[in-house]
Write a protein that holds these residues in place. Structure first.
Motif, PDB file in Angstrom:
ATOM      1  N   GLN A  96       0.895  -1.393   0.253  1.00  0.00           N
ATOM      2  CA  GLN A  96      -0.417  -0.276   0.519  1.00  0.00           C
ATOM      3  C   GLN A  96       0.728   1.036   0.072  1.00  0.00           C
ATOM      4  O   GLN A  96       0.766   2.881  -0.481  1.00  0.00           O
ATOM      5  CB  GLN A  96      -0.837  -0.074   1.235  1.00  0.00           C
ATOM      6  N   GLU A 171      -3.020  -4.117  -0.345  1.00  0.00           N
ATOM      7  CA  GLU A 171      -3.663  -3.418  -0.569  1.00  0.00           C
ATOM      8  C   GLU A 171      -2.689  -2.612  -1.691  1.00  0.00           C
ATOM      9  O   GLU A 171      -3.174  -1.353  -1.527  1.00  0.00           O
ATOM     10  CB  GLU A 171      -3.752  -3.076   0.883  1.00  0.00           C
ATOM     11  N   THR A 202      -6.925  -7.691  -1.143  1.00  0.00           N
ATOM     12  CA  THR A 202      -7.590  -5.789  -0.932  1.00  0.00           C
ATOM     13  C   THR A 202      -8.998  -6.423  -0.003  1.00  0.00           C
ATOM     14  O   THR A 202      -9.343  -7.405  -0.077  1.00  0.00           O
ATOM     15  CB  THR A 202      -7.681  -6.203  -2.358  1.00  0.00           C
TER      16      THR A 202
END
Ligand code: ADP
Ligand code: MG
Length: 246
Positions: A96, A171, A202
């Motif tokens: 992320q 993510e 996710t």
């Protein structure tokens, strides 16, 4: 897809944390086969074991029981040194947070994994990967001079420069707005279509809809799977999972 050789296989993988008397079982005998060139999304409520699954599959963590195969290699019997080399040479990661080095240009960031492997990367090689992610004209820019989506694409290029067998993404669109997130997902989809195995964690049903298959985890077990998922279907399954008493 069905006839493709296997990229990754989990065979009854259990991972527990803590003393046996009060152990938390993060993964409970998970078995999973992921074909080469497929795009798999891993979903599930918070605490369901998604990150643990990704870490065990990528050789960042070791299962308490069971086996993890990357191609024909059983990761669970490798020494730390061999596992480190395997991660460096056969696996790519995006997170992320983009985790780029701010003082280095895009092309220097992308070249880093090759340098770590003791190679002197050719500029053409690095440029070719940047072009694949649509950043051929940004090679000399530093992360601070790039948008979030562009930074994530640099991170993607860095993950791909070693030609990994599997690309893991935890993510990858979590820090991006939805339009930019879609650009990154479209890129991941295109890579899978070009033969790259992609495994993505996710919580976003739209992100999952770019995958070939969604695997739903709850309480450390695979509870459900969905092929060719549509976002609405994924959202409905997630809602159903959240209300199932465990
Ligand atoms: P998710 O990514 O789906 O939110 P995780 O894989 O992070 O779930 O965690 C699954 C379960 O394992 C949770 O109950 C979590 O608290 C526990 N867990 C994960 N990592 C550790 C750890 N290093 N030590 C103790 N418990 C952990
Ligand atoms: Mg997690």
């Amino acid at each position: 897809m069905k006839n493709q050789p296997t990229a990754v296989r989990l065979d009854s993988v259990t991972r527990s944390f803590g003393k046996p008397s009060e152990a938390v079982t993060a993964l409970d005998a998970v078995s999973l086969t992921i074909p080469r060139g497929s795009f798999t999304a891993i979903m599930g409520p918070s605490g369901s074991g998604k990150s643990t699954l990704l870490q065990c599959t990528a050789g960042l963590d070791r299962p308490t029981a069971g086996r993890v195969f990357l191609g024909d290699t059983d990761l669970t019997v490798l020494s730390e040194r061999k596992l480190t080399l395997l991660r460096r040479e056969r696996i790519g990661f995006v997170f992320q947070a983009f985790n780029l080095l701010p003082a280095l240009t895009a092309e220097q960031n992308v070249a880093l994994p090759l340098r770590l492997a003791g190679r002197r990367p050719a500029r053409t090689e690095v440029r070719a990967v940047l072009e694949r992610v649509g950043l051929g004209d940004r090679a000399r820019h530093r992360p601070g001079e790039l948008s979030g989506g562009q930074q994530q694409r640099v991170a993607l290029a860095r993950a791909l420069v070693t030609r990994p067998e599997v690309l893991f993404a935890d993510e990858p669109t979590g820090a991006l707005d939805s339009q930019t997130g879609r650009e990154v997902l479209t890129l991941l989809r295109a890579m899978a279509d070009a033969g790259q195995t992609v495994i993505m964690v996710t919580h976003d049903p739209v992100a999952a809809s770019y995958a070939d298959r969604v695997v739903f985890l709850a309480d450390g077990s695979v509870r459900d799977e969905l092929d060719d998922p549509a976002a609405e279907q994924v959202a409905a399954r997630m809602t159903a999972l959240a209300v199932v008493p465990c």
